[in-house]
Design a protein around this motif. Structure first.
Motif, PDB file in Angstrom:
ATOM      1  N   ALA B 175       0.830  -1.215   0.000  1.00  0.00           N
ATOM      2  CA  ALA B 175       0.000   0.000   0.000  1.00  0.00           C
ATOM      3  C   ALA B 175       0.860   1.260   0.000  1.00  0.00           C
ATOM      4  O   ALA B 175       0.526   2.249  -0.657  1.00  0.00           O
ATOM      5  CB  ALA B 175      -0.933  -0.005   1.213  1.00  0.00           C
ATOM      6  N   ARG B 178       1.949   1.929  -3.513  1.00  0.00           N
ATOM      7  CA  ARG B 178       0.847   2.375  -4.381  1.00  0.00           C
ATOM      8  C   ARG B 178       0.408   3.789  -4.031  1.00  0.00           C
ATOM      9  O   ARG B 178       0.073   4.580  -4.913  1.00  0.00           O
ATOM     10  CB  ARG B 178      -0.339   1.403  -4.248  1.00  0.00           C
ATOM     11  N   PHE B 179       0.447   4.116  -2.741  1.00  0.00           N
ATOM     12  CA  PHE B 179       0.062   5.468  -2.344  1.00  0.00           C
ATOM     13  C   PHE B 179       1.000   6.495  -2.985  1.00  0.00           C
ATOM     14  O   PHE B 179       0.559   7.506  -3.540  1.00  0.00           O
ATOM     15  CB  PHE B 179       0.093   5.595  -0.816  1.00  0.00           C
ATOM     16  N   TRP B 182       0.298   6.754  -6.789  1.00  0.00           N
ATOM     17  CA  TRP B 182      -0.932   7.478  -7.156  1.00  0.00           C
ATOM     18  C   TRP B 182      -0.891   8.931  -6.728  1.00  0.00           C
ATOM     19  O   TRP B 182      -1.539   9.779  -7.359  1.00  0.00           O
ATOM     20  CB  TRP B 182      -2.158   6.767  -6.584  1.00  0.00           C
ATOM     21  N   LEU B 183      -0.144   9.212  -5.678  1.00  0.00           N
ATOM     22  CA  LEU B 183       0.016  10.616  -5.277  1.00  0.00           C
ATOM     23  C   LEU B 183       0.690  11.394  -6.405  1.00  0.00           C
ATOM     24  O   LEU B 183       0.234  12.472  -6.800  1.00  0.00           O
ATOM     25  CB  LEU B 183       0.865  10.701  -4.000  1.00  0.00           C
ATOM     26  N   GLY B 186      -1.583  10.895  -9.914  1.00  0.00           N
ATOM     27  CA  GLY B 186      -2.823  11.669  -9.919  1.00  0.00           C
ATOM     28  C   GLY B 186      -2.542  13.150 -10.102  1.00  0.00           C
ATOM     29  O   GLY B 186      -3.190  13.838 -10.908  1.00  0.00           O
ATOM     30  N   ALA B 187      -1.560  13.641  -9.347  1.00  0.00           N
ATOM     31  CA  ALA B 187      -1.198  15.055  -9.477  1.00  0.00           C
ATOM     32  C   ALA B 187      -0.646  15.336 -10.875  1.00  0.00           C
ATOM     33  O   ALA B 187      -0.956  16.372 -11.482  1.00  0.00           O
ATOM     34  CB  ALA B 187      -0.169  15.429  -8.413  1.00  0.00           C
ATOM     35  N   TRP B 230       2.769  20.528  -5.405  1.00  0.00           N
ATOM     36  CA  TRP B 230       3.364  20.064  -4.141  1.00  0.00           C
ATOM     37  C   TRP B 230       3.139  18.571  -3.915  1.00  0.00           C
ATOM     38  O   TRP B 230       4.107  17.851  -3.625  1.00  0.00           O
ATOM     39  CB  TRP B 230       2.846  20.915  -2.977  1.00  0.00           C
ATOM     40  N   PRO B 231       1.919  18.058  -4.042  1.00  0.00           N
ATOM     41  CA  PRO B 231       1.782  16.596  -3.935  1.00  0.00           C
ATOM     42  C   PRO B 231       2.559  15.851  -5.009  1.00  0.00           C
ATOM     43  O   PRO B 231       3.051  14.746  -4.766  1.00  0.00           O
ATOM     44  CB  PRO B 231       0.267  16.349  -4.076  1.00  0.00           C
ATOM     45  N   ILE B 234       6.068  15.683  -3.684  1.00  0.00           N
ATOM     46  CA  ILE B 234       6.141  14.742  -2.547  1.00  0.00           C
ATOM     47  C   ILE B 234       6.082  13.304  -3.075  1.00  0.00           C
ATOM     48  O   ILE B 234       6.843  12.435  -2.656  1.00  0.00           O
ATOM     49  CB  ILE B 234       4.989  15.022  -1.560  1.00  0.00           C
ATOM     50  N   PHE B 373      -2.961  -3.563 -14.666  1.00  0.00           N
ATOM     51  CA  PHE B 373      -3.506  -2.515 -13.808  1.00  0.00           C
ATOM     52  C   PHE B 373      -3.707  -3.001 -12.373  1.00  0.00           C
ATOM     53  O   PHE B 373      -3.564  -2.234 -11.417  1.00  0.00           O
ATOM     54  CB  PHE B 373      -4.828  -1.978 -14.357  1.00  0.00           C
ATOM     55  N   GLY B 377      -3.455  -1.110  -9.005  1.00  0.00           N
ATOM     56  CA  GLY B 377      -4.800  -0.815  -8.525  1.00  0.00           C
ATOM     57  C   GLY B 377      -5.096  -1.491  -7.207  1.00  0.00           C
ATOM     58  O   GLY B 377      -5.459  -0.848  -6.221  1.00  0.00           O
TER      59      GLY B 377
END
Lengths: 41, 408
Positions: B175, B178-179, B182-183, B186-187, B230-231, B234, B373, B377
């Motif tokens: 996790a 993956r976090f 995606w951080l 996504g940004a 910023w994200p 990070i 995926f 995912g």
């Protein structure tokens, strides 16, 4: 998929946090582009 | 001039090509290839002559000192003991020249260094580049990559798990990994979309939605772009820390590359560890491009506080790269505004390269490959997928042999 959605929420939270923090530090466009001699306040 | 710079450097090095493309100063009148020509200006009283104009049009060197020094200052102005002293004798053109070349004695209410640059003639070159080649080449690159991916899909189809789904799952990414992914991802997607709409909005959106609505969107889009950075940064640090150890190249990568990762041939599955050579290339591209786009973005977020190009050019010159490539040294003196313009152009060029790579990554991680995926995912993949695409990693994790590799 929970982790992915959590990350997307974190993006929004971090963005607002960045905006707030920079504002507190006087790094907004308004303050950065103004000098004491042109401020009206 | 920009096209000329491109033609000079495209065959040598990409970085140097970009630096030349985006350098407005190189497009100034003093940038030239021919020898300096001594021009007799007596007929014009020292002012510009037809020869100056023709020389400029022919890209020959033009000595602009007759203009930059003719600014009405004490050194060249009227004698102060005359009835019309220096101040009274300065003409309007002399005043404008003094403003243009930064020799005017002026005082502004905002006393920051950049505000004293009242006339900055590289601005039009930057604007023309942004509205022209930057949009055209950048947009073409994205459309070209998209077309290639569609073509690849039509020819190759979706890459399926040859041995079918086993129904047994194996944890691929934790996790925390993956976090971070995606951080950043996504940004990045939002940053890419808002960046594209800022660049193409005037030509693509205003005709559709009108000036008023676009103005509202542009304000919101700029806020999003500035703060989603910023994200992204990070997330970039996050995934770098998580995965850098797994992305050190090794000899298995050569085997993988030799058969194109099996992407083009059905049934070919070269051995790979946690990340194959293709993923490693993506990783390092993301790290390098992400760092570059972050630094140039910070320069734009805090205008005039982080000026990078003059010092970078000086460093490149000191390494002798321009001499090696047979081109003029890069300018080591840049105005504050030119620094911002270069940062904007560099930021955008890197973004286009980044987006083109990301498109390929998104394709292969979603519609392009069965089961891919799920890795990012849900964090789990089918065992047969793992055996076929990451056989060494599968054996390391499970202790069981992966026996699906004719090329191993």
């Amino acid at each position: 998929m929970k982790t992915m959605y959590l990350a997307f929420i974190a993006i929004v939270v971090l963005s607002f946090a960045a905006q707030f923090t920079l504002g507190q530090m006087g790094q907004t466009t308004a303050t950065a582009a103004a000098g004491p001699s042109v401020r009206l306040d | 001039m920009i096209a000329k710079s491109i033609s000079k450097t495209v065959s040598t090095a990409l970085v140097f090509l970009l630096l030349n493309m985006v350098s407005p100063v190189l497009a100034q009148e003093d940038n030239s290839t021919g020898p300096a020509a001594a021009i007799d200006r007596s007929a014009t009283g020292g002012a510009q002559t037809l020869e100056d104009v023709l020389a400029r049009q022919a890209n020959a060197k033009v000595d602009s000192s007759f203009r930059s020094q003719n600014d009405g200052s004490d050194a060249v102005g009227a004698v102060t003991t005359n009835q019309l002293g220096t101040l009274g004798g300065a003409s309007d053109p002399q005043l404008w020249r003094a403003l243009r070349y930064g020799s005017a004695d002026i005082t502004l209410s905002t006393r920051t260094p950049e505000s004293l640059e009242i006339i900055q003639d590289t601005g039009m070159t930057w604007l023309a580049f942004r509205a022209g080649p930057l949009r055209e080449y950048g947009g073409s690159a994205l459309l070209g990559v998209t077309a290639l991916l569609v073509l690849f899909y039509l020819v190759r189809g979706r890459i399926m798990i040859d041995s079918g789904l086993s129904g047994q799952k194996i944890t691929r990414f934790k996790a925390v990994e993956r976090f971070g992914h995606w951080l950043m991802a996504g940004a990045f997607v939002i940053l890419g979309l808002t960046g594209l709409l800022q660049l193409f909005g005037r030509v693509a959106l205003i005709p559709l939605i009108g000036h008023e609505f676009y103005a509202s969107y542009a304000t919101i889009g700029k806020w999003i772009h500035n703060n989603f950075a910023w994200p992204f940064m990070i997330g970039l640090v996050w995934i770098t820390v998580c995965w850098i150890a797994h992305n050190i190249p090794n000899r298995d990568d050569l085997k993988w590359l030799m058969v194109g990762g099996g992407l083009f041939t059905k049934g070919v599955h070269p051995p790979a560890r946690k990340f194959n050579a293709g993923q490693k290339l993506i990783f390092w591209a993301v790290v390098v491009l992400g760092l570059s786009i972050s630094v140039s973005g910070l320069s734009l977020l805090f205008p005039y506080k982080l000026e990078l190009f003059a010092s970078s050019f000086a460093h490149i010159n000191s390494l002798g790269l321009p001499w090696l490539l047979g081109v003029d040294p890069l300018p080591e003196q840049l105005t504050h505004h030119a620094e911002m313009q270069l940062a904007q152009v560099w930021h955008t060029i890197i973004a286009f390269v980044f987006m083109a790579i990301a498109l390929a990554h998104i394709y292969i991680g979603s519609v392009g490959m069965q089961g891919a995926f799920a890795a990012m995912g849900e964090g789990e993949v089918d065992e047969n997928w793992a055996k076929e695409h990451h056989s060494i990693w599968y054996t390391d994790v499970t202790g069981k042999p992966a026996d699906h590799h004719p090329n191993e």
